[in-house]
Design an enzyme around this catalytic site. Sequence first.
Site, PDB file in Angstrom:
ATOM      1  N   LYS A   1       0.853  -1.188   0.000  1.00  0.00           N
ATOM      2  CA  LYS A   1       0.000   0.000   0.000  1.00  0.00           C
ATOM      3  C   LYS A   1       0.885   1.233   0.000  1.00  0.00           C
ATOM      4  CE  LYS A   1      -4.455   0.451   2.277  1.00  0.00           C
ATOM      5  NZ  LYS A   1      -5.123   0.365   3.581  1.00  0.00           N
TER       6      LYS A   1
HETATM    7  O1  G3P Z   1      -9.126   1.463   4.703  1.00  0.00           O
HETATM    8  C1  G3P Z   1      -9.019   2.764   5.215  1.00  0.00           C
HETATM    9  C2  G3P Z   1      -9.464   2.838   6.603  1.00  0.00           C
HETATM   10  O2  G3P Z   1      -8.780   2.000   7.476  1.00  0.00           O
HETATM   11  C3  G3P Z   1      -9.596   4.212   7.154  1.00  0.00           C
HETATM   12  O3  G3P Z   1     -10.821   4.194   7.751  1.00  0.00           O
HETATM   13  O4  G3P Z   1     -12.676   4.918   9.155  1.00  0.00           O
HETATM   14  O5  G3P Z   1     -10.313   5.509   9.772  1.00  0.00           O
HETATM   15  O6  G3P Z   1     -11.420   6.596   7.855  1.00  0.00           O
HETATM   16  P1  G3P Z   1     -11.322   5.384   8.686  1.00  0.00           P
END
Ligand code: G3P
Length: 308
Positions: free
Chosen positions: A101
């Site tokens: 990634k």
């Molecule tokens: O895959 C991306 C994710 O882990 C981020 O999620 O909810 O922290 O914006 P969030």
Amino acid sequence: MRIRKGDMMKIFVDTAKIDEIKEAESWGILDGVTTNPSLIKKAVESESEDISLDDHIEEILRTVEGPVSLEVGGISKEEMVSEAKILYEGFNDINNNVVVKIPINTATTENDDEFAGVKAIKTLSEDDIPVNCTLVMSPNQALMAAKAGAAYVSPFLGRIDDHIRKKINLRRGEDYPKGTYYPEELARKIREQKIYEMIMSGRVEEMIYKDHSIMKLFDWANDDGIFSGVDLVWSIKEIYDRYEFDTEIIAASIRTPRQVRLCAEMGVDIATLPFSVIEKMVIHFKTKEGMEGFTKDVIPEYRSILKG
Ligand code: G3P
């Protein structure tokens, strides 16, 4: 036996917690895993067993057959390429499912290279290392990632919703907890109404040329007119379909089952979901209600047939 008609949206779990990955895998619905440094930190902190991070990652890779994204930690092109190779060469032999990634743009200060992410994607893709380009917040970033050779692109729906609703200020300064539904249609209407009110106030020229307030309304999202996280994914899909890019879209930063449904309706390639969202996709109060009735109505004769 899995019955599948043609291509369907794949479901990845967005976690590094082994118990969650194993549970989702045991349901027969899991097609892959995405992690990032924050998710690895959370998983390690919640780990009861004392296992090394190497062993932890190895277990994740062995648990799923599909792709597992592991993120780099550096910010320069050189660091990212070297770390990506360490991850890929160190772990891919385990189950042949490592994807690295790389953030689309790693710069946070003016001394950082804004284009290190794109350059790293190009170099790694040319070396046949599959890249999942992450932290994508605009359709143009997704276009650049695909052109540079990314195998996957991860638009962050939830974070775009956070950003837009903060601008709209629906809650008048109050925070939106994660998982709060973002009303995209309402956002559109509020914007239209504000534009209408400005026009009706008769100060249009002044507002366009002097204080720029109408223009600010058109720049709410600061991302090419995107209204919501789902809208962002839709726009990326339009661009990729139009030019037949092979890059697959991983709808990420998803917080609600409704976002999953909207992504599935538009035919997105992959949705990566926190385990809690996957659980919610199976649960419905009317199903529980129905079950209570069916369970009560099992007559003894039928029960004895069921017992065989
Ligand atoms: O895959 C991306 C994710 O882990 C981020 O999620 O909810 O922290 O914006 P969030």
